[in-house]
Write a protein that holds these residues in place. Structure first.
Motif, mmCIF file in Angstrom:
data_model
loop_
_atom_site.group_PDB
_atom_site.id
_atom_site.type_symbol
_atom_site.label_atom_id
_atom_site.label_comp_id
_atom_site.label_asym_id
_atom_site.label_seq_id
_atom_site.Cartn_x
_atom_site.Cartn_y
_atom_site.Cartn_z
ATOM 1 N N ASN A 108 -5.038 7.767 -11.359
ATOM 2 C CA ASN A 108 -5.671 6.627 -12.018
ATOM 3 C C ASN A 108 -5.682 5.440 -11.061
ATOM 4 O OD1 ASN A 108 -6.391 4.465 -13.632
ATOM 5 N ND2 ASN A 108 -5.221 5.186 -15.397
ATOM 6 N N ALA A 109 -6.875 5.040 -10.637
ATOM 7 C CA ALA A 109 -7.006 3.968 -9.649
ATOM 8 C C ALA A 109 -6.519 2.626 -10.183
ATOM 9 C CB ALA A 109 -8.463 3.859 -9.197
ATOM 10 N N MET A 140 0.838 -1.206 0.000
ATOM 11 C CA MET A 140 0.000 0.000 0.000
ATOM 12 C C MET A 140 0.871 1.254 0.000
ATOM 13 S SD MET A 140 -2.997 -1.270 2.587
ATOM 14 C CE MET A 140 -3.773 0.314 2.756
ATOM 15 N N LEU A 141 1.938 1.240 0.776
ATOM 16 C CA LEU A 141 2.861 2.375 0.790
ATOM 17 C C LEU A 141 3.567 2.535 -0.549
ATOM 18 C CD1 LEU A 141 4.453 2.072 4.343
ATOM 19 C CD2 LEU A 141 2.963 3.899 3.492
ATOM 20 N N PHE A 142 3.935 1.431 -1.174
ATOM 21 C CA PHE A 142 4.564 1.467 -2.493
ATOM 22 C C PHE A 142 3.611 2.108 -3.507
ATOM 23 C CE2 PHE A 142 5.592 -0.416 -6.627
ATOM 24 C CZ PHE A 142 6.967 -0.226 -6.690
ATOM 25 N N ALA A 143 2.360 1.673 -3.505
ATOM 26 C CA ALA A 143 1.367 2.236 -4.429
ATOM 27 C C ALA A 143 1.148 3.720 -4.133
ATOM 28 C CB ALA A 143 0.058 1.467 -4.329
ATOM 29 N N TYR A 144 1.058 4.071 -2.865
ATOM 30 C CA TYR A 144 0.883 5.475 -2.491
ATOM 31 C C TYR A 144 2.081 6.313 -2.942
ATOM 32 C CZ TYR A 144 0.169 9.664 0.276
ATOM 33 O OH TYR A 144 0.011 10.969 0.667
ATOM 34 N N GLY A 145 3.265 5.741 -2.854
ATOM 35 C CA GLY A 145 4.471 6.444 -3.298
ATOM 36 C C GLY A 145 4.482 6.695 -4.793
ATOM 37 N N HIS A 146 3.687 5.936 -5.542
ATOM 38 C CA HIS A 146 3.595 6.110 -6.986
ATOM 39 C C HIS A 146 2.321 6.859 -7.389
ATOM 40 C CE1 HIS A 146 6.678 3.014 -6.718
ATOM 41 N NE2 HIS A 146 7.043 3.366 -7.937
ATOM 42 N N PHE A 204 0.325 -1.009 -9.333
ATOM 43 C CA PHE A 204 1.505 -0.798 -8.492
ATOM 44 C C PHE A 204 1.423 -1.633 -7.215
ATOM 45 C CE2 PHE A 204 1.841 3.588 -10.550
ATOM 46 C CZ PHE A 204 2.788 3.153 -11.463
ATOM 47 N N PHE A 205 0.239 -1.752 -6.666
ATOM 48 C CA PHE A 205 0.034 -2.563 -5.470
ATOM 49 C C PHE A 205 0.372 -4.032 -5.749
ATOM 50 C CE2 PHE A 205 -2.872 -5.158 -2.845
ATOM 51 C CZ PHE A 205 -2.434 -4.781 -1.578
ATOM 52 N N ILE A 206 -0.117 -4.546 -6.860
ATOM 53 C CA ILE A 206 0.149 -5.936 -7.228
ATOM 54 C C ILE A 206 1.636 -6.150 -7.524
ATOM 55 C CG2 ILE A 206 -0.310 -7.693 -9.002
ATOM 56 C CD1 ILE A 206 -3.196 -6.523 -9.103
ATOM 57 N N LEU A 207 2.260 -5.193 -8.202
ATOM 58 C CA LEU A 207 3.701 -5.295 -8.450
ATOM 59 C C LEU A 207 4.488 -5.346 -7.143
ATOM 60 C CD1 LEU A 207 4.253 -2.882 -11.462
ATOM 61 C CD2 LEU A 207 4.830 -5.308 -11.378
#
Length: 83
Positions: free
Chosen positions: A39-40, A26-32, A46-49
């Motif tokens: 774009n959700a 979640m933090l990784f996705a938020y960082g991106h 990014f979350f899945i990656l």
């Protein structure tokens, strides 16, 4: 003596590692968030990656494989959409 600076650890339970993987992803996705431009669908990607990178780290016990995966993913995106 070995020092482990990662929150993930193969000696921890699957439940505690799962919680850490979800939170860090979640933090990784938020960082991106900026590169996703709100774009959700990209944030989910990014979350899945990030989950994939975490599992690679757990399997190999080497952060450099996850870093290389991130690098080649970025390189692929660069060539596909800016080439």
């Amino acid at each position: 003596m070995s020092i482990d600076f990662s929150f993930l650890n193969t000696k921890k339970s699957i439940k505690s590692n799962s919680i850490i993987i979800i939170l860090s992803s979640m933090l990784f996705a938020y960082g991106h968030l900026y590169s996703a431009q709100g774009n959700a669908i990209l944030l989910v990607q990014f979350f899945i990656l990030a989950i994939l990178f975490s599992f690679v780290y757990l399997k190999t016990k080497n952060i450099y494989y996850s870093i290389l995966m991130h690098f080649f993913y970025n390189l692929m995106i660069l060539f596909l959409f800016n080439g």
